[in-house]
Scaffold this motif. Structure first.
Motif, PDB file in Angstrom:
ATOM      1  N   GLY A   1     -10.301   2.963  -9.960  1.00 25.62           N
ATOM      2  CA  GLY A   1     -11.141   3.614  -8.952  1.00 25.62           C
ATOM      3  C   GLY A   1     -11.373   2.725  -7.742  1.00 25.62           C
ATOM      4  N   ALA A   2     -11.558   1.429  -7.983  1.00 24.64           N
ATOM      5  CA  ALA A   2     -11.734   0.496  -6.866  1.00 24.64           C
ATOM      6  C   ALA A   2     -10.466   0.430  -6.015  1.00 24.64           C
ATOM      7  CB  ALA A   2     -12.085  -0.892  -7.394  1.00 24.64           C
ATOM      8  N   LEU A   3      -9.314   0.419  -6.654  1.00 27.28           N
ATOM      9  CA  LEU A   3      -8.050   0.423  -5.914  1.00 27.28           C
ATOM     10  C   LEU A   3      -7.917   1.689  -5.074  1.00 27.28           C
ATOM     11  CD1 LEU A   3      -5.273  -0.942  -8.300  1.00 27.28           C
ATOM     12  CD2 LEU A   3      -5.905  -1.848  -6.060  1.00 27.28           C
ATOM     13  N   MET A   4      -8.232   2.839  -5.645  1.00 27.70           N
ATOM     14  CA  MET A   4      -8.131   4.085  -4.906  1.00 27.70           C
ATOM     15  C   MET A   4      -9.097   4.105  -3.725  1.00 27.70           C
ATOM     16  SD  MET A   4      -6.698   7.007  -4.531  1.00 27.70           S
ATOM     17  CE  MET A   4      -5.879   7.496  -6.040  1.00 27.70           C
ATOM     18  N   ARG A   5     -10.310   3.634  -3.925  1.00 30.01           N
ATOM     19  CA  ARG A   5     -11.287   3.599  -2.828  1.00 30.01           C
ATOM     20  C   ARG A   5     -10.799   2.701  -1.710  1.00 30.01           C
ATOM     21  NH1 ARG A   5     -16.097   0.550  -1.610  1.00 30.01           N
ATOM     22  NH2 ARG A   5     -17.569   1.851  -0.431  1.00 30.01           N
ATOM     23  N   TRP A   6     -10.273   1.531  -2.054  1.00 34.28           N
ATOM     24  CA  TRP A   6      -9.765   0.592  -1.048  1.00 34.28           C
ATOM     25  C   TRP A   6      -8.582   1.181  -0.281  1.00 34.28           C
ATOM     26  CZ3 TRP A   6      -4.892  -2.013  -1.576  1.00 34.28           C
ATOM     27  CH2 TRP A   6      -4.642  -2.957  -0.561  1.00 34.28           C
ATOM     28  N   LEU A   7      -7.736   1.929  -0.965  1.00 31.74           N
ATOM     29  CA  LEU A   7      -6.553   2.513  -0.325  1.00 31.74           C
ATOM     30  C   LEU A   7      -6.902   3.652   0.617  1.00 31.74           C
ATOM     31  CD1 LEU A   7      -4.182   2.558  -3.421  1.00 31.74           C
ATOM     32  CD2 LEU A   7      -3.743   1.320  -1.294  1.00 31.74           C
ATOM     33  N   THR A   8      -8.009   4.330   0.370  1.00 27.79           N
ATOM     34  CA  THR A   8      -8.341   5.522   1.144  1.00 27.79           C
ATOM     35  C   THR A   8      -9.472   5.313   2.152  1.00 27.79           C
ATOM     36  OG1 THR A   8      -9.799   6.261  -0.666  1.00 27.79           O
ATOM     37  CG2 THR A   8      -7.533   7.081  -0.651  1.00 27.79           C
ATOM     38  N   GLU A   9     -10.134   4.172   2.115  1.00 24.92           N
ATOM     39  CA  GLU A   9     -11.213   3.891   3.066  1.00 24.92           C
ATOM     40  C   GLU A   9     -10.880   2.628   3.853  1.00 24.92           C
ATOM     41  OE1 GLU A   9     -15.215   4.011   1.669  1.00 24.92           O
ATOM     42  OE2 GLU A   9     -14.805   5.577   0.172  1.00 24.92           O
ATOM     43  N   PRO A  10     -10.460   2.776   5.116  1.00 26.84           N
ATOM     44  CA  PRO A  10     -10.051   1.608   5.921  1.00 26.84           C
ATOM     45  C   PRO A  10     -11.189   0.603   6.084  1.00 26.84           C
ATOM     46  CG  PRO A  10      -9.380   3.667   6.973  1.00 26.84           C
ATOM     47  CD  PRO A  10     -10.290   4.038   5.854  1.00 26.84           C
ATOM     48  N   GLY A  11     -10.819  -0.668   6.143  1.00 30.30           N
ATOM     49  CA  GLY A  11     -11.785  -1.727   6.418  1.00 30.30           C
ATOM     50  C   GLY A  11     -12.396  -2.379   5.204  1.00 30.30           C
TER      51      GLY A  11
ATOM     52  N   THR B   1       0.819  -1.213   0.000  1.00 29.92           N
ATOM     53  CA  THR B   1       0.000   0.000   0.000  1.00 29.92           C
ATOM     54  C   THR B   1       0.851   1.260   0.000  1.00 29.92           C
ATOM     55  OG1 THR B   1      -0.149  -0.145   2.421  1.00 29.92           O
ATOM     56  CG2 THR B   1      -1.944  -1.125   1.137  1.00 29.92           C
ATOM     57  N   ASP B   2       2.060   1.198   0.555  1.00 29.48           N
ATOM     58  CA  ASP B   2       2.929   2.378   0.563  1.00 29.48           C
ATOM     59  C   ASP B   2       3.347   2.750  -0.854  1.00 29.48           C
ATOM     60  OD1 ASP B   2       4.360  -0.028   0.441  1.00 29.48           O
ATOM     61  OD2 ASP B   2       6.180   0.898   1.245  1.00 29.48           O
ATOM     62  N   TYR B   3       3.429   1.771  -1.747  1.00 30.58           N
ATOM     63  CA  TYR B   3       3.737   2.036  -3.148  1.00 30.58           C
ATOM     64  C   TYR B   3       2.499   2.470  -3.931  1.00 30.58           C
ATOM     65  CZ  TYR B   3       8.294  -0.392  -2.805  1.00 30.58           C
ATOM     66  OH  TYR B   3       9.567  -0.764  -2.494  1.00 30.58           O
ATOM     67  N   LEU B   4       1.390   1.809  -3.674  1.00 29.22           N
ATOM     68  CA  LEU B   4       0.226   1.942  -4.546  1.00 29.22           C
ATOM     69  C   LEU B   4      -0.420   3.315  -4.497  1.00 29.22           C
ATOM     70  CD1 LEU B   4      -1.627  -1.474  -4.213  1.00 29.22           C
ATOM     71  CD2 LEU B   4      -0.313  -0.595  -6.141  1.00 29.22           C
ATOM     72  N   LEU B   5      -0.563   3.899  -3.311  1.00 30.15           N
ATOM     73  CA  LEU B   5      -1.284   5.165  -3.225  1.00 30.15           C
ATOM     74  C   LEU B   5      -0.601   6.273  -4.019  1.00 30.15           C
ATOM     75  CD1 LEU B   5      -3.771   6.487  -2.158  1.00 30.15           C
ATOM     76  CD2 LEU B   5      -2.561   7.007  -0.019  1.00 30.15           C
ATOM     77  N   PRO B   6       0.695   6.537  -3.821  1.00 28.94           N
ATOM     78  CA  PRO B   6       1.322   7.562  -4.668  1.00 28.94           C
ATOM     79  C   PRO B   6       1.350   7.177  -6.139  1.00 28.94           C
ATOM     80  CG  PRO B   6       2.978   6.423  -3.347  1.00 28.94           C
ATOM     81  CD  PRO B   6       1.649   6.004  -2.826  1.00 28.94           C
TER      82      PRO B   6
END
Length: 243
Positions: free
Chosen positions: A211-221, A149-154
């Protein structure tokens, strides 16, 4: 499973076998195949590659140095100044090839993926449905995504920020051409409508995926596999109520 810039060299209809090679252009991401082990022990990190004498080899040299630093210290802790110093290049040279650190991360991740694709001998199964094929690819990517996740978000933010709506699908050397090939196969079987260009449908699906990846990265759980399931269901079945 590492994102990387790849493109299909050939795909014979009789076999649907895809060969992959790396490209100097970096455009779109995707995540499939086996995860790699990220090493965080600085003592075990190989010595930085020697700076090449040929100017054309400088970008690849910088990329190799950055990859070692990212793996050893984590993406967020590595600065462009440190990359320049370790690569023995000036900051001006570094920024000439990679204007921002995210562009360098993009190249590192997508290069890693090309090797995974080549080793995995990826094939398109004509007998499998579009739904099962894309779910296999998406679910296969989930483990790597969860570990990086540290790579994916940026990385994904950079992909959205640099999106070029005028770019042709053929210029997008990542997962987008794979979606298009799967859609073409599904249209030939009558599984998906043939009235829409496969390239257009592939672009729609690709950005649902990102978009699904971004949502998963920014919304915990959230569960990433469930997010991918929703993307596939929305694309195939639509969002309309029961008929």
């Amino acid at each position: 499973m590492r994102p990387m810039d790849v493109y299909p060299l050939r795909c014979r209809k009789s076999e649907r076998r895809v060969s992959w090679a790396s490209s100097d252009k970096v455009n779109v991401v995707y995540f499939i195949m086996e995860p790699f082990t990220c090493r965080h022990n600085y003592q075990s990190m190989p010595r930085s590659p020697t700076r090449p004498s040929l100017r054309a080899e400088i970008p690849a040299h910088i990329q190799r140095v950055a990859q070692q630093l990212f793996q050893s210290h984590g993406y967020t802790r590595v600065t462009m100044e440190r990359i320049a110093g370790q690569a023995a290049v000036s900051k001006r040279t570094l920024y000439k090839y990679f204007p921002v650190k995210e562009a360098l991360l993009e190249r590192v991740l997508e290069t890693e993926l090309a090797g995974d694709l080549a080793r995995g001998d990826f094939r398109i199964d004509d007998q499998a449905s579009f739904r099962s094929s894309v779910l296999r690819l998406l679910h296969g990517s989930a483990q790597w995504c969860e570990q990086h996740t540290d790579y994916l978000l940026p990385y994904i933010r950079h992909k959205f920020a640099t999106f070029d709506p005028g770019a042709a699908v053929g210029e997008s050397k990542g997962l987008l051409p794979v979606w298009v090939m799967l859609i073409v196969s599904a249209q030939e079987r009558g599984e998906l409508r043939s009235g829409y260009p496969a390239e257009q449908l592939g672009t729609y699906f690709h950005y649902l995926y990102l978009g699904a990846l971004m949502r998963w990265l920014t919304e915990p759980g959230l569960d990433l596999r469930q997010e991918f399931d929703m993307v596939v269901a929305l694309f195939i079945d639509g969002a309309a109520g029961g008929r």
